[in-house]
Design a protein around this motif. Structure first.
Motif, PDB file in Angstrom:
ATOM      1  N   ALA A  85       0.847  -1.204   0.000  1.00 57.73           N
ATOM      2  CA  ALA A  85       0.000   0.000   0.000  1.00 57.73           C
ATOM      3  C   ALA A  85       0.876   1.246   0.000  1.00 57.73           C
ATOM      4  O   ALA A  85       0.647   2.184  -0.761  1.00 57.73           O
ATOM      5  N   LYS A  86       1.918   1.225   0.847  1.00 54.63           N
ATOM      6  CA  LYS A  86       2.804   2.392   0.950  1.00 54.63           C
ATOM      7  C   LYS A  86       3.533   2.644  -0.369  1.00 54.63           C
ATOM      8  O   LYS A  86       3.705   3.800  -0.778  1.00 54.63           O
ATOM      9  N   GLU A  87       3.937   1.569  -1.031  1.00 55.30           N
ATOM     10  CA  GLU A  87       4.599   1.722  -2.341  1.00 55.30           C
ATOM     11  C   GLU A  87       3.657   2.387  -3.351  1.00 55.30           C
ATOM     12  O   GLU A  87       4.093   3.122  -4.223  1.00 55.30           O
ATOM     13  N   LYS A  88       2.368   2.093  -3.216  1.00 51.08           N
ATOM     14  CA  LYS A  88       1.366   2.685  -4.131  1.00 51.08           C
ATOM     15  C   LYS A  88       0.940   4.084  -3.669  1.00 51.08           C
ATOM     16  O   LYS A  88       0.098   4.726  -4.315  1.00 51.08           O
ATOM     17  N   GLY A  89       1.492   4.513  -2.523  1.00 46.77           N
ATOM     18  CA  GLY A  89       1.114   5.830  -1.982  1.00 46.77           C
ATOM     19  C   GLY A  89      -0.297   5.845  -1.411  1.00 46.77           C
ATOM     20  O   GLY A  89      -0.954   6.879  -1.380  1.00 46.77           O
ATOM     21  N   GLN A  90      -0.757   4.673  -0.972  1.00 46.14           N
ATOM     22  CA  GLN A  90      -2.116   4.580  -0.420  1.00 46.14           C
ATOM     23  C   GLN A  90      -2.070   4.253   1.071  1.00 46.14           C
ATOM     24  O   GLN A  90      -1.145   3.581   1.524  1.00 46.14           O
ATOM     25  N   ALA A  91      -3.089   4.703   1.799  1.00 41.51           N
ATOM     26  CA  ALA A  91      -3.231   4.246   3.190  1.00 41.51           C
ATOM     27  C   ALA A  91      -3.562   2.758   3.128  1.00 41.51           C
ATOM     28  O   ALA A  91      -4.311   2.331   2.249  1.00 41.51           O
ATOM     29  N   PRO A  92      -3.001   1.943   4.047  1.00 41.71           N
ATOM     30  CA  PRO A  92      -3.231   0.494   3.976  1.00 41.71           C
ATOM     31  C   PRO A  92      -4.710   0.088   3.958  1.00 41.71           C
ATOM     32  O   PRO A  92      -5.094  -0.819   3.232  1.00 41.71           O
ATOM     33  N   ASP A  93      -5.559   0.791   4.736  1.00 48.16           N
ATOM     34  CA  ASP A  93      -6.969   0.385   4.708  1.00 48.16           C
ATOM     35  C   ASP A  93      -7.688   0.865   3.444  1.00 48.16           C
ATOM     36  O   ASP A  93      -8.682   0.273   3.025  1.00 48.16           O
ATOM     37  N   MET A  94      -7.145   1.890   2.803  1.00 41.82           N
ATOM     38  CA  MET A  94      -7.666   2.313   1.487  1.00 41.82           C
ATOM     39  C   MET A  94      -7.335   1.226   0.450  1.00 41.82           C
ATOM     40  O   MET A  94      -8.178   0.834  -0.367  1.00 41.82           O
ATOM     41  N   PHE A  95      -6.108   0.712   0.512  1.00 45.89           N
ATOM     42  CA  PHE A  95      -5.650  -0.375  -0.369  1.00 45.89           C
ATOM     43  C   PHE A  95      -6.578  -1.586  -0.189  1.00 45.89           C
ATOM     44  O   PHE A  95      -7.042  -2.199  -1.155  1.00 45.89           O
ATOM     45  N   TYR A  96      -6.887  -1.910   1.063  1.00 47.18           N
ATOM     46  CA  TYR A  96      -7.751  -3.042   1.415  1.00 47.18           C
ATOM     47  C   TYR A  96      -9.168  -2.838   0.853  1.00 47.18           C
ATOM     48  O   TYR A  96      -9.725  -3.709   0.193  1.00 47.18           O
ATOM     49  N   CYS A  97      -9.733  -1.660   1.101  1.00 48.70           N
ATOM     50  CA  CYS A  97     -11.112  -1.386   0.662  1.00 48.70           C
ATOM     51  C   CYS A  97     -11.231  -1.334  -0.859  1.00 48.70           C
ATOM     52  O   CYS A  97     -12.233  -1.749  -1.427  1.00 48.70           O
ATOM     53  N   MET A  98     -10.182  -0.826  -1.512  1.00 42.56           N
ATOM     54  CA  MET A  98     -10.180  -0.748  -2.979  1.00 42.56           C
ATOM     55  C   MET A  98     -10.162  -2.165  -3.573  1.00 42.56           C
ATOM     56  O   MET A  98     -10.887  -2.469  -4.514  1.00 42.56           O
ATOM     57  N   LYS A  99      -9.349  -3.018  -2.947  1.00 43.52           N
ATOM     58  CA  LYS A  99      -9.270  -4.413  -3.405  1.00 43.52           C
ATOM     59  C   LYS A  99     -10.603  -5.134  -3.161  1.00 43.52           C
ATOM     60  O   LYS A  99     -11.076  -5.899  -4.000  1.00 43.52           O
ATOM     61  N   LEU A 100     -11.210  -4.873  -2.010  1.00 47.31           N
ATOM     62  CA  LEU A 100     -12.516  -5.450  -1.681  1.00 47.31           C
ATOM     63  C   LEU A 100     -13.552  -5.051  -2.735  1.00 47.31           C
ATOM     64  O   LEU A 100     -14.338  -5.883  -3.207  1.00 47.31           O
ATOM     65  N   LEU A 101     -13.531  -3.778  -3.118  1.00 48.65           N
ATOM     66  CA  LEU A 101     -14.474  -3.275  -4.131  1.00 48.65           C
ATOM     67  C   LEU A 101     -14.260  -3.982  -5.472  1.00 48.65           C
ATOM     68  O   LEU A 101     -15.216  -4.447  -6.102  1.00 48.65           O
ATOM     69  N   GLU A 102     -12.997  -4.075  -5.903  1.00 43.76           N
ATOM     70  CA  GLU A 102     -12.697  -4.677  -7.207  1.00 43.76           C
ATOM     71  C   GLU A 102     -13.059  -6.164  -7.241  1.00 43.76           C
ATOM     72  O   GLU A 102     -13.455  -6.689  -8.278  1.00 43.76           O
ATOM     73  N   GLU A 103     -12.932  -6.840  -6.098  1.00 43.84           N
ATOM     74  CA  GLU A 103     -13.147  -8.295  -6.092  1.00 43.84           C
ATOM     75  C   GLU A 103     -14.565  -8.718  -5.723  1.00 43.84           C
ATOM     76  O   GLU A 103     -15.015  -9.794  -6.104  1.00 43.84           O
ATOM     77  N   THR A 104     -15.277  -7.876  -4.949  1.00 39.29           N
ATOM     78  CA  THR A 104     -16.609  -8.293  -4.475  1.00 39.29           C
ATOM     79  C   THR A 104     -17.724  -7.312  -4.852  1.00 39.29           C
ATOM     80  O   THR A 104     -18.909  -7.649  -4.706  1.00 39.29           O
ATOM     81  N   GLY A 105     -17.363  -6.093  -5.272  1.00 39.41           N
ATOM     82  CA  GLY A 105     -18.390  -5.088  -5.577  1.00 39.41           C
ATOM     83  C   GLY A 105     -18.944  -4.399  -4.347  1.00 39.41           C
ATOM     84  O   GLY A 105     -19.913  -3.648  -4.422  1.00 39.41           O
ATOM     85  N   ILE A 106     -18.308  -4.646  -3.181  1.00 36.80           N
ATOM     86  CA  ILE A 106     -18.795  -4.009  -1.945  1.00 36.80           C
ATOM     87  C   ILE A 106     -18.006  -2.725  -1.694  1.00 36.80           C
ATOM     88  O   ILE A 106     -16.774  -2.733  -1.676  1.00 36.80           O
ATOM     89  N   CYS A 107     -18.749  -1.645  -1.493  1.00 39.16           N
ATOM     90  CA  CYS A 107     -18.129  -0.323  -1.322  1.00 39.16           C
ATOM     91  C   CYS A 107     -18.189   0.091   0.152  1.00 39.16           C
ATOM     92  O   CYS A 107     -19.273   0.326   0.693  1.00 39.16           O
ATOM     93  N   LEU A 108     -17.021   0.127   0.794  1.00 42.63           N
ATOM     94  CA  LEU A 108     -16.901   0.571   2.196  1.00 42.63           C
ATOM     95  C   LEU A 108     -15.975   1.782   2.252  1.00 42.63           C
ATOM     96  O   LEU A 108     -15.284   2.072   1.280  1.00 42.63           O
ATOM     97  N   VAL A 109     -15.936   2.462   3.383  1.00 38.30           N
ATOM     98  CA  VAL A 109     -15.028   3.616   3.521  1.00 38.30           C
ATOM     99  C   VAL A 109     -13.883   3.228   4.459  1.00 38.30           C
ATOM    100  O   VAL A 109     -14.128   2.746   5.563  1.00 38.30           O
ATOM    101  N   PRO A 110     -12.629   3.433   4.028  1.00 37.13           N
ATOM    102  CA  PRO A 110     -11.504   3.099   4.904  1.00 37.13           C
ATOM    103  C   PRO A 110     -11.473   3.984   6.155  1.00 37.13           C
ATOM    104  O   PRO A 110     -11.845   5.157   6.108  1.00 37.13           O
ATOM    105  N   GLY A 111     -10.990   3.401   7.253  1.00 36.11           N
ATOM    106  CA  GLY A 111     -10.912   4.133   8.514  1.00 36.11           C
ATOM    107  C   GLY A 111     -10.064   5.385   8.422  1.00 36.11           C
ATOM    108  O   GLY A 111     -10.310   6.369   9.126  1.00 36.11           O
ATOM    109  N   SER A 112      -9.063   5.359   7.519  1.00 44.75           N
ATOM    110  CA  SER A 112      -8.185   6.532   7.375  1.00 44.75           C
ATOM    111  C   SER A 112      -8.966   7.780   6.963  1.00 44.75           C
ATOM    112  O   SER A 112      -8.526   8.897   7.201  1.00 44.75           O
TER     113      SER A 112
END
Length: 492
Positions: free
Chosen positions: A424-451
């Motif tokens: 996530a840091k290499e991509k310049g993203q907050a780790p939970d943003m990286f997690y939520c973005m991946k969740l969206l791409e793989e499951t279609g579920i849209c959540l908001v990262p804690g950051s």
């Protein structure tokens, strides 16, 4: 030659408004609830419509507290009164109950030309403010409420920003500081950035169900006094995104702290009907303030906010809301009235809706039974979903979820593998943003990262609404559970 010079000039001419010449404060504004994740979700929806193949068939937006968009049904009586107000010819027929007609007539009589298409007084329609004052007085066990202290607003957000605008002044070390909870609803950080005020962060205690501790308020205040002038303290109760409901004792402690430290109190109480947990009860800051006696109730400056967007109403799109100001300096109140008059008035349909929320059907009226049934059922279903969410998340290794005592969200903590954090840091993203973005791409579920809400350094969360219908919510919880397990495996 003249034409050539003109062409040359037009060619070199830059725009007046560029990213470098625009208001720098606006560039600092961030609003996670409708941030990059949501923009990507919209894109994915378009891709699905265009026939793109994905591992899911729809995007489920669990990112925002938009009850009706998630399938919550409107309260019949509210919509009947609004229909009558919008199209008064319906008052002639027999399709609508008499109590709905009576409410609509009263509202229309207070509107210019008998139309909700007319402007109202800037502070709001007088009879609606009277009804709001009566509602507050009943809610708070008879403590008086003066309609002149009620200002109707475009949802609670508009009122909150207006009050912050009044508070902000000074330069350098004298610049206004405003204390906000972390995690917080990003309206606060966005408004403070826009106004160029200083954000003072106090942390809620995750280990104790996101409770508020006065010693933490004091720590944050003392640290902030080195670089700004703390003037206001914001409280969100029940909490967003954290769903905690404050005890009466806690509210008393906060009021004492505000009095000692000479702070202006802002109580965001838009989830006041959303209380689910056993032993939890909503106490309004105003009620507690007045029960503490004149030493506090005559001096502490308090503004409390409420809205038609949440609770069992969920009428976000009407943008109805109000604030009550207590112990405000009379000269400042004149300035507040001037400031709201610049915007002419809050939306009149929103004011009409607010009126029936605070003046619902009474026992003995024709709509009473249906109203109570719908209201109770809506709140009961939300309570069941709050419990279900907490229960399921706590079965997943690596996810811990505090009880959802109130409001409309869970804010579980997620443990992320070191490799995921690095990527996530290499991509310049907050780790939970990286997690939520991946969740969206793989499951279609849209959540908001804690950051997007703020969190203690080194902890990661996401916010998920409990609003999807129960069957869909079960699917969402199951998908998040599976995703978390595969994500953990992939990056371990």
């Amino acid at each position: 030659l003249c034409a050539m010079t003109e062409n040359c000039f037009m060619h070199h001419r830059t725009k007046v408004l560029t990213i470098d010449t625009m208001n720098p404060n606006v560039k600092k504004v961030e609003y996670a609830v409708r941030g990059p994740i949501v923009q990507r979700a919209v894109q994915i929806e378009k891709e699905l419509k265009a026939g793109a193949k994905k591992p899911f068939s729809e995007v489920i937006r669990a990112n925002i507290g938009d009850a009706h968009a998630m399938g919550q049904r409107p309260i019949t009586f509210f919509r009947q009164v609004l229909a009558l107000c919008s199209y008064p010819e319906l008052l002639e027929g027999n399709e609508f109950p008499e109590d709905a007609k009576e409410r609509a007539r009263r509202i229309l009589q207070a509107c210019g030309g008998g139309s909700i298409g007319a402007y109202s007084a800037s502070q709001g329609i007088e009879c609606v403010r009277q009804d709001v004052a009566r509602y507050i007085q009943e809610r708070d066990g008879g403590i008086p409420c003066n309609p002149d202290n009620i200002y109707l607003s475009t949802g609670a957000s508009d009122a909150i920003v207006t009050i912050l605008k009044l508070l902000v002044c000074g330069e350098g070390r004298n610049r206004t500081g405003v204390m906000i909870p972390i995690p917080q609803y990003p309206l606060y950080s966005a408004a403070l950035a826009d106004l160029g005020a200083v954000q003072i962060e106090y942390y809620l205690d995750e280990e104790n169900c996101w409770s508020l501790d006065v010693s933490e308020l004091r720590r944050a205040l003392v640290a902030a006094q080195q670089h700004c002038s703390p003037r206001a303290l914001c409280i969100i109760n029940p909490g967003n995104p954290t769903g905690q409901v404050q005890s009466r004792q806690c509210i008393e402690d906060v009021i004492r702290f505000a009095a000692e430290e000479h702070l202006f109190l802002m109580a965001d109480e838009v989830y006041q009907d959303n209380v689910y947990a056993e032993g939890c009860e909503f106490h309004s800051f105003k009620k507690v303030l007045f029960e503490m006696g004149p030493e506090y109730s005559d001096t502490v400056e308090l503004v409390s906010f409420h809205s038609t967007s949440k609770c069992y109403m969920g009428e976000c799109g009407f943008r109805g809301g109000y604030m009550e100001v207590i112990n405000m300096d009379p000269d400042v109140k004149v300035q507040l009235t001037k400031l709201v008059s610049v915007r002419l008035c809050p939306p009149v349909p929103g004011q009409a809706l607010l009126d029936v929320v605070v003046n619902p059907p009474r026992p003995g009226e024709p709509s009473f039974n249906t109203y109570i049934k719908e209201r109770t059922s809506t709140l009961q279903v939300l309570a069941e979903k709050a419990w279900l969410t907490e229960e399921v998340f706590n079965t997943v290794p690596g996810i811990t979820c505090n009880p959802v005592q109130g409001a409309m969200y869970s804010f579980p903590r997620i443990s992320l593998p070191e490799r995921a954090i690095q990527q996530a840091k290499e991509k310049g993203q907050a780790p939970d943003m990286f997690y939520c973005m991946k969740l969206l791409e793989e499951t279609g579920i849209c959540l908001v990262p804690g950051s997007g809400f703020g969190q203690r350094e080194g902890t990661y969360h996401f916010r998920m609404t409990i609003l999807p219908p129960t069957d869909k919510l079960k699917i969402v919880l199951e998908k998040v559970k599976q995703f978390h397990q595969s994500f953990t495996q992939q990056y371990s």
